[in-house]
Design an enzyme around this catalytic site. Structure first.
Site, short mmCIF file in Angstrom:
data_model
loop_
_atom_site.label_atom_id
_atom_site.label_comp_id
_atom_site.label_asym_id
_atom_site.label_seq_id
_atom_site.Cartn_x
_atom_site.Cartn_y
_atom_site.Cartn_z
N SER A 17 0.82 -1.22 0.00
CA SER A 17 0.00 0.00 0.00
C SER A 17 0.85 1.26 0.00
O SER A 17 0.50 2.24 -0.67
CB SER A 17 -0.98 0.01 1.18
OG SER A 17 -0.31 0.16 2.41
N HIS A 117 8.83 3.58 9.10
CA HIS A 117 8.63 2.76 10.29
C HIS A 117 7.37 3.24 11.01
O HIS A 117 7.18 4.45 11.16
CB HIS A 117 9.84 2.86 11.21
CG HIS A 117 9.74 1.98 12.42
ND1 HIS A 117 9.87 0.61 12.34
CD2 HIS A 117 9.47 2.27 13.71
CE1 HIS A 117 9.72 0.10 13.55
NE2 HIS A 117 9.46 1.08 14.40
#
Length: 196
Positions: A17, A117
């Protein structure tokens, strides 16, 4: 970044995504016209990664390298580097690539390797970031785009986004809220690098 063509290679392990958000932003924001930059390849360590099919539908070169077929982490990373280097990348973008990379790999792409992250680094490096944030009673969570160094989830912070942790949040609901912000900050951080 110097050079006429700024090829971008994206590494994924799953649905991709963030990769799709980057590709879509690169088209919408005309990276090719403005920076000579385009996503030229998407590589996964899993042949069944959904993101590979999506990338192929966009006309992007795809490749799967199954890490389980290699005798060592170093052997896999060497094969991965050979595949990436065929595309002469200006940037190598980790977008949900669930592998810890060897120091040799990181050094090979020093200054060109970027990751996202799902936490506000330096907090909650590694895995299970959302549950750990909830367990610690954090009122906010978020995501960080950073340069990759040999130390896991460290390196220069390029962009961050903050989301609230709300009462009743689970790791899944928090992850979904963070992911919407990842899709905004990752393309934005890469565009800044390309424009520099």
């Amino acid at each position: 970044m110097a050079g006429v063509n700024k090829n971008i290679v994206i590494l994924i392990s799953g649905s991709g995504s963030n990769m799709a958000a980057i590709v879509e932003s690169s088209v919408k924001q005309r990276w090719q016209d403005r920076f000579g930059a385009r996503v030229v390849a998407v590589i996964s360590n899993k042949a069944g990664a959904q993101g590979l099919a999506w990338a192929g539908e966009q006309g992007i070169a795809t490749r799967a390298l199954d890490h389980t077929r290699f005798g060592s982490r170093e052997a896999f990373d060497a094969a991965l580097m050979a595949e990436i280097d065929r595309h002469e990348p200006a940037l190598v973008v980790l977008a949900g690539f669930m592998r810890i990379l060897t120091p040799g790999f990181v050094q090979h792409y020093e200054g060109r390797l970027v990751n996202i992250h799902p936490s506000l680094l330096p907090a909650f490096t590694g895995l299970r970031t959302h549950q750990r944030a909830i367990d610690m009673g954090c009122r906010v969570a978020g995501a960080t785009v950073h340069r990759v160094t040999s130390e896991l989830d460290h390196g220069e912070i390029l962009d961050q986004a903050v989301v609230p942790v709300v009462p009743g949040d689970t790791a899944e609901t928090l992850a979904a809220r963070v992911l919407t912000q990842e899709h905004l900050i990752y393309p934005r951080a890469l565009e800044r690098l390309l424009a520099a």
